[in-house]
Design an enzyme around this catalytic site. Sequence first.
Site, PDB file in Angstrom:
ATOM      1  N   ASP A 194      11.013  -0.452   0.469  1.00 24.52           N
ATOM      2  CA  ASP A 194      10.683  -1.857   0.206  1.00 24.52           C
ATOM      3  C   ASP A 194      11.803  -2.628  -0.498  1.00 24.52           C
ATOM      4  O   ASP A 194      11.692  -3.837  -0.686  1.00 24.52           O
ATOM      5  CB  ASP A 194       9.390  -1.964  -0.609  1.00 24.52           C
ATOM      6  CG  ASP A 194       9.428  -1.129  -1.896  1.00 24.52           C
ATOM      7  OD1 ASP A 194      10.493  -1.075  -2.545  1.00 24.52           O
ATOM      8  OD2 ASP A 194       8.393  -0.528  -2.247  1.00 24.52           O
ATOM      9  N   HIS A 205      14.925   7.726   1.878  1.00 21.17           N
ATOM     10  CA  HIS A 205      14.297   7.450   3.172  1.00 21.17           C
ATOM     11  C   HIS A 205      14.857   6.199   3.829  1.00 21.17           C
ATOM     12  O   HIS A 205      14.235   5.614   4.709  1.00 21.17           O
ATOM     13  CB  HIS A 205      12.777   7.358   3.006  1.00 21.17           C
ATOM     14  CG  HIS A 205      12.153   8.666   2.643  1.00 21.17           C
ATOM     15  ND1 HIS A 205      10.814   8.814   2.333  1.00 21.17           N
ATOM     16  CD2 HIS A 205      12.689   9.912   2.546  1.00 21.17           C
ATOM     17  CE1 HIS A 205      10.562  10.078   2.062  1.00 21.17           C
ATOM     18  NE2 HIS A 205      11.682  10.749   2.181  1.00 21.17           N
ATOM     19  N   PRO A 213       0.824  -1.216   0.000  1.00 22.03           N
ATOM     20  CA  PRO A 213       0.000   0.000   0.000  1.00 22.03           C
ATOM     21  C   PRO A 213       0.853   1.259   0.000  1.00 22.03           C
ATOM     22  O   PRO A 213       1.958   1.266   0.534  1.00 22.03           O
ATOM     23  CB  PRO A 213      -0.795  -0.116   1.308  1.00 22.03           C
ATOM     24  CG  PRO A 213       0.047  -0.978   2.198  1.00 22.03           C
ATOM     25  CD  PRO A 213       0.733  -1.953   1.270  1.00 22.03           C
ATOM     26  N   ASP A 214       0.330   2.314  -0.633  1.00 16.81           N
ATOM     27  CA  ASP A 214       1.004   3.601  -0.511  1.00 16.81           C
ATOM     28  C   ASP A 214       0.630   4.201   0.844  1.00 16.81           C
ATOM     29  O   ASP A 214       0.017   3.542   1.681  1.00 16.81           O
ATOM     30  CB  ASP A 214       0.654   4.524  -1.678  1.00 16.81           C
ATOM     31  CG  ASP A 214      -0.824   4.890  -1.729  1.00 16.81           C
ATOM     32  OD1 ASP A 214      -1.554   4.564  -0.763  1.00 16.81           O
ATOM     33  OD2 ASP A 214      -1.252   5.507  -2.716  1.00 16.81           O
ATOM     34  N   PHE A 215       0.988   5.449   1.077  1.00 15.08           N
ATOM     35  CA  PHE A 215       0.775   6.025   2.401  1.00 15.08           C
ATOM     36  C   PHE A 215      -0.532   6.800   2.516  1.00 15.08           C
ATOM     37  O   PHE A 215      -1.229   6.685   3.512  1.00 15.08           O
ATOM     38  CB  PHE A 215       1.954   6.940   2.764  1.00 15.08           C
ATOM     39  CG  PHE A 215       3.214   6.188   3.047  1.00 15.08           C
ATOM     40  CD1 PHE A 215       3.521   5.767   4.331  1.00 15.08           C
ATOM     41  CD2 PHE A 215       4.094   5.866   2.033  1.00 15.08           C
ATOM     42  CE1 PHE A 215       4.678   5.051   4.606  1.00 15.08           C
ATOM     43  CE2 PHE A 215       5.252   5.162   2.286  1.00 15.08           C
ATOM     44  CZ  PHE A 215       5.539   4.749   3.570  1.00 15.08           C
ATOM     45  N   ARG A 216      -0.888   7.585   1.510  1.00 19.10           N
ATOM     46  CA  ARG A 216      -1.913   8.597   1.709  1.00 19.10           C
ATOM     47  C   ARG A 216      -3.216   8.404   0.954  1.00 19.10           C
ATOM     48  O   ARG A 216      -4.124   9.205   1.096  1.00 19.10           O
ATOM     49  CB  ARG A 216      -1.332   9.980   1.365  1.00 19.10           C
ATOM     50  CG  ARG A 216      -0.249  10.416   2.327  1.00 19.10           C
ATOM     51  CD  ARG A 216       0.378  11.749   1.937  1.00 19.10           C
ATOM     52  NE  ARG A 216       1.320  12.189   2.959  1.00 19.10           N
ATOM     53  CZ  ARG A 216       2.559  11.736   3.069  1.00 19.10           C
ATOM     54  NH1 ARG A 216       3.009  10.844   2.209  1.00 19.10           N
ATOM     55  NH2 ARG A 216       3.354  12.164   4.031  1.00 19.10           N
ATOM     56  N   ASN A 250      11.125   5.035  -1.306  1.00 18.76           N
ATOM     57  CA  ASN A 250      10.617   3.747  -0.835  1.00 18.76           C
ATOM     58  C   ASN A 250      11.629   3.006   0.044  1.00 18.76           C
ATOM     59  O   ASN A 250      12.838   3.164  -0.117  1.00 18.76           O
ATOM     60  CB  ASN A 250      10.219   2.872  -2.020  1.00 18.76           C
ATOM     61  CG  ASN A 250       9.123   3.518  -2.847  1.00 18.76           C
ATOM     62  OD1 ASN A 250       8.345   4.311  -2.341  1.00 18.76           O
ATOM     63  ND2 ASN A 250       9.071   3.184  -4.123  1.00 18.76           N
TER      64      ASN A 250
END
Length: 349
Positions: free
Chosen positions: A147, A164, A71-74, A145
Amino acid sequence: LAPPRGTNCIYASFSVDFLRSLFSRTLGLSPGEKVLDELTLDGVARYILSGKCKNIICMVGAGISTSAGIPDFRSPGTGLYANLQKYNLPCPEAIFQIDYFKKHPEPFFALARELYPGQFKPTVCHYFMRMLKDKGLLTRSYSQNIDTLERVAGLEGEDLIEAHGTFHTSHCVSFLCRKEYSMDWMKNKIFSEDIPKCDSCGSLVKPDIVFFGENLPARFFTSMKMDFPRCDLLIIMGTSLQVQPFASLVSRKCCAIDVNKVRFFKVKDLDIFYSLNCTAVQKDVAHLSTCDDGCMALAELLGWKEELEQMVKREHALIDSRDVKKKDKEANQNSKSTGAEAGKTDKTE
């Protein structure tokens, strides 16, 4: 000397034009050769194929991994922040706040078990960046990302700026210790549901992902000063560019363009944008689609579609094969362990 009487307006006009020209040349904003013959995806493809586009930078976010199941964040309803109620956080962002983590690490490590690298396959978008690398066109991929799917797809440390952070290494959070731990060590801790503690000082150990309240890696700042001035094409995918300082990268000057002139069409986090090194009076190209569809569309225009499809198929098959071998190995180890335990029981009896 003052200009002759009656020529003040002409003199003033000359002065303004001269200063405008001077500043434009000094700042690198003077009109230059038109880079694209048209502001479309076709125009971008022709520019890449012309041989004039030699340094491509990709800026990517969570939207490039959603088709892999992450899933993305927003995104409302489906984004990560919309589904964290079970962790009883003061606010969704708290799960990535360093001060909250030091007091309450449990929610982060519970989430890490769900999203841990190695459980998902790279997407078409990841392999498109790999193809850019293989063809000698990728200067760098700047990723938000954590991941690690860029690495799984074949990009290496030199190809990546993981702005990040990453799960590849972990460190003790104590400033007096900072002992480093491997990805395998952290993975064993996370999946055994132990809160990782430092062997040396007993403090928490955190994967080297950047939490709110922490600085971005130093390499992010040193690389952008080197990469962006020579960028020919900036491809922005899967990010709404809401998080700083990553978002500020688009304001870096790419050769003859002030990238603040970029025109973004924000519809959702999955949009794919192409921002290019054209003159300051030109607009940039926006191709609105999912990241995978956008990459495949561009690959088709470049004559790379079949090659990209074969790469995705081949690499996914290799990942499946490794997973099967890994499961078989674990099953054999468990079987031997069970047999050994049974043998001990028989001898005891």
